[in-house]
Design an enzyme around this catalytic site. Sequence first.
Site, PDB file in Angstrom:
ATOM      1  CB  CYS A   1     -17.531 -22.401  13.817  1.00 26.91           C
ATOM      2  SG  CYS A   1     -15.770 -22.372  13.580  1.00 26.91           S
TER       3      CYS A   1
ATOM      4  CB  CYS B   1     -15.854 -18.999  15.305  1.00 21.30           C
ATOM      5  SG  CYS B   1     -16.402 -20.466  16.253  1.00 21.30           S
TER       6      CYS B   1
ATOM      7  CB  CYS C   1     -12.299 -22.113  18.347  1.00 28.42           C
ATOM      8  SG  CYS C   1     -12.867 -22.729  16.088  1.00 28.42           S
TER       9      CYS C   1
ATOM     10  CD  GLU D   1      11.599   8.329  -4.331  1.00 30.11           C
ATOM     11  OE1 GLU D   1      13.446   8.396  -4.801  1.00 30.11           O
ATOM     12  OE2 GLU D   1      11.560   9.825  -4.074  1.00 30.11           O
TER      13      GLU D   1
ATOM     14  CE1 TYR E   1      13.557   3.911  -0.215  1.00 30.79           C
ATOM     15  CE2 TYR E   1      14.133   2.432  -1.704  1.00 30.79           C
ATOM     16  CZ  TYR E   1      13.671   2.828  -1.006  1.00 30.79           C
ATOM     17  OH  TYR E   1      12.937   1.633  -0.381  1.00 30.79           O
TER      18      TYR E   1
ATOM     19  CE  LYS F   1       5.576   1.592  -2.091  1.00 30.90           C
ATOM     20  NZ  LYS F   1       5.885  -0.065  -2.585  1.00 30.90           N
TER      21      LYS F   1
ATOM     22  CE  LYS G   1       1.331   0.175  -4.136  1.00 30.62           C
ATOM     23  NZ  LYS G   1       1.003  -0.776  -2.825  1.00 30.62           N
TER      24      LYS G   1
ATOM     25  CG  ASP H   1       7.211  -4.631  -5.935  1.00 30.37           C
ATOM     26  OD1 ASP H   1       7.239  -5.081  -5.236  1.00 30.37           O
ATOM     27  OD2 ASP H   1       6.584  -5.273  -6.501  1.00 30.37           O
TER      28      ASP H   1
ATOM     29  CB  CYS I   1     -15.696 -25.011  17.211  1.00 25.46           C
ATOM     30  SG  CYS I   1     -16.034 -23.870  16.980  1.00 25.46           S
TER      31      CYS I   1
END
Length: 695
Positions: free
Chosen positions: A419, A437, A443, A125, A237, A127, A325, A129, A422
């Site tokens: 990073c 990092c 940080c 069936e 469903y 899917k 999908k 959205d 930081c």
Amino acid sequence: MKREAKKELERLAKLILHHDILYHTNDAPEISDADYDKLRLRNKAIEAQFPDFIRNDSPSKRVGAPTLFDSAEAKQTKGFDKIKHVRPMLSLDNAFNDEDVFDFVGRVKRFLGLGEEITVALTAEPKIDGLSLALRYEKGVLVSAATRGDGETGENVTANALTIKDVPQTLSGDNWPDVLEVRGEVYMARSDFAALNTEQEAKGAKIFANPRNAAAGSLRQLDTSITASRPLKFFAYAWGDISHVPTARQMEMVQLFKTWGFVINPLMDMFDETSGALERYRLIESERSTLDYDIDGVVYKVDRLDWQDRLGMVARAPRWAIAHKFPAEKAITVVRDIDIQVGRTGALTPVAKLEPITVGGVVVSNATLHNRDEIKRLDVRVGDTVTVQRAGDVIPQVVSVDTSKRPDDATAYIFPELCPVCNSAAVAEGDDVVVRCTGGMTCEAQKVEGLRHFVSRNAFDIDGMGEKQIAQFHERGWINEFADIFKLEAKNDTTSNPIQKWEGWGDLSVRNLMQAISARRNIEFDRFLFALGVRHLGQQTAKLFARHYGDFDTFIDAMDKAINGDEAAVAELIDIDGVGEKMAETFFRFFRDTENRRIVSNLAAELKIIPLELQSTDSPVAGKIVVFTGSLEKMSRNEAKAKAESLGAKVAGSVSKKTDIVVAGPGAGSKLKKAQDLGVQTLSEDEWLALIAGL
Ligand code: IVH
């Protein structure tokens, strides 16, 4: 006379409900209060005379159900009430091609121990959205409607659901179970979505990005009259709580839904062979663009319900269903810049800032470049023309670069070694592709992301404390670590510049926030663990830990032992389903860090951490440690393990004196012997099945 009384009660029930909705949820009564009172009095008088005819949906029974008809104003300050799902609302695993679907069927067969020659009939069936909704009927009358929420607890949107034409207020037909929770998808038709946006634009109101967002925004309205004005639809469903299942097949059950007044998807059908289901996938895909609603794939479900039961679920998805999908949608655009974002676990994620482009109906201006290796592999440069793809809910990504369109001055991207937030060293450990990092909680980016995660919906879920507020409190230095959230009230009471004076705040919002925070001082153990934001410690693992260790003190004790080299404690952790050595190492690293330990104990000192109730406390094996050994004949090892865990047992791989039960099949060797030596209870497969029969 009797017949007339019955008919009149029916008429009054409908009429009074109609006026209740007009009055309480639409704020638009059609009759005077006095006339309304007369209707109620008449209903009461007839019921007194004919008590046998009192209806389940009688207005006299509804007086005590304020959640259904709370005024919009009352709800505005409170938000929606919560509803705990009797059975969790699951999500689905994904398949991306035919092979994944065949693998799925293979897994089903292996789990059930079916021979190669046996076919597994599947339903197929679309899917849809939209967003899922659970409708609970008792004796044929809608008593509640809940959103999915985190799968365990959703929001009570009963009054809103009642405004949807496809949602029956009472069931038609017959033979419906006394308790029936119908699940399905609320969605908005594409044509209705377009009309709504035109209308919104004319009003200068919010424009929705896509039909799914419009549906979600329209259903979750505290003012139900707004929901009523939006053209929402519903496909049924699936089901959740149910007093008895009237058929043996998925397809038959959904067809029964139709006789009870629900709309079911016309493209759904049942196929004896996987190839038939795959053909239906192609048919649905070819019709996709002509449908008046968005779909993002096809859902296959094992048709036999006894097999569905045995298959059960793993993590957050059923083993008996999968979503196939559709391929992702793509578009071509130009990279304007490349940014680095620092996440909660310190991961440096490169993000391409794009010339905005519409991909599958959504405007995209950022796309992830995943990590350092991916940038290198694609050799993406600022100014490049790239293909971007977006699939379902996942973050859009850059999939390829058209180097023929590259500007002459475009230079290769150099990934930072520090990073950007930081300045701590940013390194990839071992063979990890992710550069992180090393600043930890020092940080600022990690700290703020960690705090956001902490208050988010599946973690502490503090109403009124979102990203914006966290940033605000953090900037002002009021919140630096988790525990500070619980010290806000005291701080606010002693400061000369209390929150209620800050821009965007008032007495009421501060009071509500403090109440929401205080309500969270009692927190479920698994939520607490998840909220800490430890890498790899997702919701599911947090639940497993909570179930395994029982309470926080036992958990921390076990971590301490493991960190200090206690092999049994290390083995116990690694043995938990889904935790491996690598994952265990990240937990140990987190809890070994003295700063983290300080933060966790400061937090724990503010809270009462509630142990997770065992899933099934009345099961005779709840909390027991069970070991399966030898070959099992009636079920696969995986099935046995999954069933035991669903009954609250812990399944271990080796026998020790802590083991409660050893289930030994033919060929059992050293484990059985060890159990006998230790005096541990041993059962045959049949004895085990008898012990858990009917659960
Ligand atoms: S069955 C236990 N069928 O997809 C299985 N779900 O990714 C529960 N969805 O949360 C879901 N169309 O909101 C099922 N035909 C369909 C569906 C469907 C859309 C949604 C549903 C679910 C999500 C999982």
